[in-house]
Enzyme design. Structure first.
Site, mmCIF file in Angstrom:
data_model
loop_
_atom_site.group_PDB
_atom_site.id
_atom_site.type_symbol
_atom_site.label_atom_id
_atom_site.label_comp_id
_atom_site.label_asym_id
_atom_site.label_seq_id
_atom_site.Cartn_x
_atom_site.Cartn_y
_atom_site.Cartn_z
ATOM 1 N N ASN A 134 -2.582 -17.089 23.970
ATOM 2 C CA ASN A 134 -3.360 -15.853 24.148
ATOM 3 C C ASN A 134 -4.794 -16.155 24.575
ATOM 4 O OD1 ASN A 134 -1.147 -14.314 23.493
ATOM 5 N ND2 ASN A 134 -1.669 -14.183 21.317
ATOM 6 N N SER A 142 -0.889 -3.082 11.845
ATOM 7 C CA SER A 142 -0.298 -4.127 11.005
ATOM 8 C C SER A 142 0.894 -4.754 11.740
ATOM 9 C CB SER A 142 0.177 -3.529 9.679
ATOM 10 O OG SER A 142 -0.907 -2.903 9.041
ATOM 11 N N ALA A 143 1.148 -6.030 11.470
ATOM 12 C CA ALA A 143 2.296 -6.773 12.015
ATOM 13 C C ALA A 143 2.197 -7.062 13.519
ATOM 14 C CB ALA A 143 3.620 -6.054 11.722
ATOM 15 N N CYS A 144 0.969 -7.110 14.047
ATOM 16 C CA CYS A 144 0.791 -7.480 15.453
ATOM 17 C C CYS A 144 0.044 -8.806 15.595
ATOM 18 C CB CYS A 144 0.054 -6.387 16.211
ATOM 19 S SG CYS A 144 1.028 -4.896 16.437
ATOM 20 N N GLY A 145 -0.196 -9.495 14.473
ATOM 21 C CA GLY A 145 -0.768 -10.843 14.551
ATOM 22 C C GLY A 145 -2.281 -10.913 14.589
ATOM 23 N N LYS A 146 -2.955 -10.045 13.836
ATOM 24 C CA LYS A 146 -4.426 -10.075 13.834
ATOM 25 C C LYS A 146 -4.957 -11.390 13.257
ATOM 26 C CE LYS A 146 -6.899 -6.618 12.084
ATOM 27 N NZ LYS A 146 -6.234 -5.821 11.120
ATOM 28 N N ARG A 195 0.854 -1.182 0.000
ATOM 29 C CA ARG A 195 0.000 0.000 0.000
ATOM 30 C C ARG A 195 0.894 1.238 0.000
ATOM 31 N NH1 ARG A 195 -2.000 0.965 4.344
ATOM 32 N NH2 ARG A 195 -1.467 -0.788 5.670
ATOM 33 N N ASN A 227 6.248 -8.693 2.035
ATOM 34 C CA ASN A 227 4.806 -8.415 2.018
ATOM 35 C C ASN A 227 4.092 -9.293 0.983
ATOM 36 O OD1 ASN A 227 2.437 -7.035 2.854
ATOM 37 N ND2 ASN A 227 2.568 -5.653 1.098
ATOM 38 N N SER A 228 4.641 -10.489 0.729
ATOM 39 C CA SER A 228 3.949 -11.386 -0.195
ATOM 40 C C SER A 228 2.666 -11.874 0.474
ATOM 41 C CB SER A 228 4.845 -12.560 -0.585
ATOM 42 O OG SER A 228 5.357 -13.198 0.552
ATOM 43 N N ARG A 229 1.695 -12.249 -0.339
ATOM 44 C CA ARG A 229 0.341 -12.468 0.194
ATOM 45 C C ARG A 229 -0.308 -13.729 -0.348
ATOM 46 N NH1 ARG A 229 -1.953 -8.258 3.668
ATOM 47 N NH2 ARG A 229 -0.300 -6.728 3.750
ATOM 48 N N TYR A 258 -1.124 -3.786 -7.130
ATOM 49 C CA TYR A 258 -0.948 -4.489 -5.854
ATOM 50 C C TYR A 258 -2.274 -4.531 -5.072
ATOM 51 C CZ TYR A 258 -0.128 -5.345 -1.019
ATOM 52 O OH TYR A 258 -0.267 -5.854 0.240
ATOM 53 N N GLY A 259 -2.579 -5.656 -4.492
ATOM 54 C CA GLY A 259 -3.859 -5.918 -3.820
ATOM 55 C C GLY A 259 -4.453 -4.790 -3.003
ATOM 56 N N LYS A 267 -9.580 -2.082 1.828
ATOM 57 C CA LYS A 267 -9.248 -0.896 2.626
ATOM 58 C C LYS A 267 -9.996 0.342 2.134
ATOM 59 C CE LYS A 267 -6.158 -3.181 4.988
ATOM 60 N NZ LYS A 267 -6.448 -3.575 6.369
ATOM 61 N N ASP A 295 -9.782 -9.031 9.525
ATOM 62 C CA ASP A 295 -9.235 -7.697 9.224
ATOM 63 C C ASP A 295 -10.229 -6.552 9.409
ATOM 64 O OD1 ASP A 295 -6.976 -6.162 8.343
ATOM 65 O OD2 ASP A 295 -7.902 -5.929 6.379
ATOM 66 N N HIS A 336 -11.056 -1.488 11.743
ATOM 67 C CA HIS A 336 -9.949 -2.363 11.322
ATOM 68 C C HIS A 336 -9.787 -3.440 12.393
ATOM 69 C CE1 HIS A 336 -5.435 -2.495 9.948
ATOM 70 N NE2 HIS A 336 -6.145 -3.434 9.388
HETATM 71 C C1 OXD Z 1 -2.999 -4.087 6.389
HETATM 72 C C2 OXD Z 1 -3.580 -5.223 5.667
HETATM 73 O O1 OXD Z 1 -1.999 -3.517 5.931
HETATM 74 O O2 OXD Z 1 -4.551 -5.795 6.165
HETATM 75 O O3 OXD Z 1 -3.554 -3.717 7.432
HETATM 76 O O4 OXD Z 1 -3.108 -5.562 4.564
HETATM 77 MN MN MN Z 2 -5.401 -4.764 7.822
#
Ligand code: OXD
Ligand code: MN
Length: 591
Positions: free
Chosen positions: A503, A248-252, A69, A373-375, A197-198, A206, A277, A226
């Site tokens: 958790n 982002s990057a906290c393990g949602k 993004r 950031n591959s998906r 890109y997605g 988003k 998400d 979010h």
């Molecule tokens: C983000 C995603 O960046 O969900 O939050 O891709």
């Molecule tokens: Mn997100």
């Protein structure tokens, strides 16, 4: 397909602007999807993967200049700059339409215009909304078929209504200098140019479900957040629902698909995933807050996903999945860093070049086989723990809202806000620290209110006010608000709490608090469990260690309060007085 005059008029305008050679109406059928897959392979947009091991799966590589993004090129174009607020890029709508139309003019020449009718949320649900995306990318169509509900039924539900979101995507030349992701919330319109890109081009996600929808929710009295949504089932078979927001990057995605520790599984505990998400939430007839996941699939980060970190996510990618920018193995399967320890021989990296495992250095991202950031774009129906409620339009009643971030020393493992207003204060001050995984200094605190910083489609001060208003309407039916922090570290920088499935121990305390069953101590920041309140069965952790990560260090929090004061300054007179009063209370409590 549709007689809706507002749709037809917009499509006529777009056809005249974009001048496509062909037009295809996407109908959501399997036959058309299969035909589009064949075409995408023929065009070189997708590569077919091993049909036996990964049935219906494909690989796509984006332009290497187009892998994430682009927040600096994302705009909220409201009639005044003030409406968009201090945290968004803003441009005058007229000026931006002109600029974007000049970029997009004639860009579909020699290409096909795909018209995608989609529903965010189960088709026909009172909580769902409709969008129409036009695109010149088959990859986008195939991803939208996974991420949203695409069907001709969407036209029937829409009828003559003008309540739908216009989305124009054009790849143009994938020129990063002319890349723009723009939102016109007052016109329900999104325009995305020069990206493939997605996150920039799957406009339902988003762009619509957060930026446009947050604006709609503000005007219409609901919330677009979010947040993941999960259902926690206890041995009696009762399910309580939690919505949680993390940057982002906290393990949602990991939390959304959590597998409880064995001793809890044996007792009959289970977690059901509703969403990973985004949550759309409205007050139901009984006065409680109900949530749906507006999406229909997962657009998850591949690196780090493995059978231990997230078994259910990995399972979800085993069929009908599109992988983007991962490595391609010799046998037509895929690989990414953190999938397993077997570095593949003779693989092709995300750029399409041969990859040499001998040169791989974990600390140097440029040597990775898969882009960081591959998906994967995976259908939600593949998820082994997808909730029965996922496809029901009524939504699930939310008992608890959980905020969180990555904080090495500050927030305790878990605490509960004193009330809704105090919870909104906690969300508004939410922050996460940068890790070694990202470029730049480690440990820099980035404030990300409600994890919505890049996604709020209007002034964030007004967004806080909207949260407070929702709380007033909900009254004593409001979900309880909590904060968690899985990331406290010891003096050597090691994480103290095991995280992942464990958790669940914290989630159980949260639900017990909602039910009035668990005890806690009141501290300067809210209610913190006593070490005995968190069940440590089968865990190699003593009560003293747990006590350590439950402490509220006053010196650390005084610094935090000063930083929140600074953070609040940018909202000017849009900052609700209630939140300023909350900050004053925190400071007084720390004295
Ligand atoms: C983000 C995603 O960046 O969900 O939050 O891709
Ligand atoms: Mn997100």
């Amino acid at each position: 397909m549709t007689n809706n005059k507002t749709v037809l008029a917009w499509l006529d305008e777009m056809k005249a602007l974009l001048t496509p050679d062909n037009i295809v109406w996407v109908d959501g059928s399997d036959e058309q999807r299969d035909e589009l897959r064949r075409l995408a392979v023929e065009l070189g947009e997708l590569e077919k993967l091993n049909e036996e091991k990964l049935p219906g799966c494909y690989l796509h590589r984006t332009n290497p200049n187009d892998v994430a993004r682009v927040e600096d090129r994302t705009f909220i174009c409201t009639s005044t700059k003030e409406m968009a607020g201090p945290t968004n890029n803003w441009c005058d709508p007229k000026e931006m339409y002109e600029k974007l139309y000049n970029i997009a003019r004639g860009s579909y020449k020699g290409r096909t215009m795909y018209i995608i009718p989609y529903s965010m949320g189960p088709i026909g649900s009172p909580l769902a909304k409709i969008g129409v995306e036009i695109t010149d990318s088959v990859y986008v169509v195939l991803n939208m078929l996974i991420m949203t509900r695409v069907s001709t039924k969407v036209w029937d539900v829409l009828g003559d209504s003008n309540d739908w979101v216009r989305g124009l995507h054009s790849r143009c030349d994938v020129d990063p200098e002319k890349r723009y992701i723009c939102h016109f919330p007052e016109d329900n319109t999104i325009i995305s140019v020069n990206s493939g890109y997605g996150g920039n081009v799957l406009l339902g996600k988003k762009c619509f479900a957060l930026r446009i929808a947050s604006f709609q929710g503000w005007k219409e009295g609901w919330m677009a957040e979010h947040m993941l949504i999960l259902g926690l089932q206890n041995p009696k078979g009762e399910v309580h629902y939690i919505a949680a927001a993390f940057p982002s990057a906290c393990g949602k995605t990991n939390l959304a698909m959590l597998i409880p520790p064995e001793y809890l599984r044996k007792k009959g505990y289970k977690v059901w995933t509703v969403g990973d998400d985004i949550a759309w939430m409205r007050i139901g007839e009984d006065g409680r807050l109900y949530a749906i996941n507006p999406e229909n699939g997962f657009f998850g980060v591949a690196p780090g996903t493995n059978e231990h970190s997230n078994f259910n996510a990995l399972e979800s990618t085993k069929k009908n999945t599109i992988f983007t920018n991962v490595a391609l193995c010799e046998d037509g399967t895929v690989w990414w860093e953190g999938l397993n320890k077997n570095l593949p021989e003779n693989a092709i990296d995300w750029r399409g070049n041969p990859w040499d495992p001998a040169k791989f250095n974990k600390a140097d991202k440029t040597t990775c086989a898969a882009h960081p950031n591959s998906r994967f774009t995976a259908p939600a129906e593949n998820c082994p723990c997808i909730s029965d409620e996922f496809n029901k339009g009524a939504g699930v009643p939310i008992s608890a809202i959980v905020f969180g971030g990555r904080r090495a020393k500050c927030a305790p493992l878990v605490y509960q806000s004193r009330d809704w207003e105090n919870g909104v204060f906690i969300g508004s001050a939410m922050a996460s620290e940068t890790t070694a995984a990202a470029a730049g200094a480690v440990g820099v605190v980035r404030r990300d209110p409600m994890a919505m910083l890049p996604f709020c489609g209007y002034h964030m001060g007004d967004y806080f006010r909207h949260w407070l208003e929702m709380g007033k309407k909900l009254g004593d039916k409001a979900p309880k608000i909590f904060n968690v922090n899985w990331f406290r570290t010891d003096d050597e920088g090691n994480f103290i709490w095991p995280g992942f499935g464990d958790n669940m121990r914290v989630l159980n305390w949260i639900i017990d608090r909602c039910e009035g069953k668990a005890t806690a101590s009141e501290t300067a920041i809210g209610y913190v469990p006593q070490p005995e309140d968190i069940d440590l069965t089968d865990l190699d952790m003593d009560l003293d260690t747990l006590k350590d990560i439950l402490t509220v260090d006053k010196a650390v929090w005084e610094k935090e309060a000063a930083e929140i004061e600074e953070h609040y300054k940018k909202f000017g007179d849009h900052l609700p007085a209630e939140l300023r009063a909350q900050l004053d209370t925190l400071k007084a409590n720390l004295k």
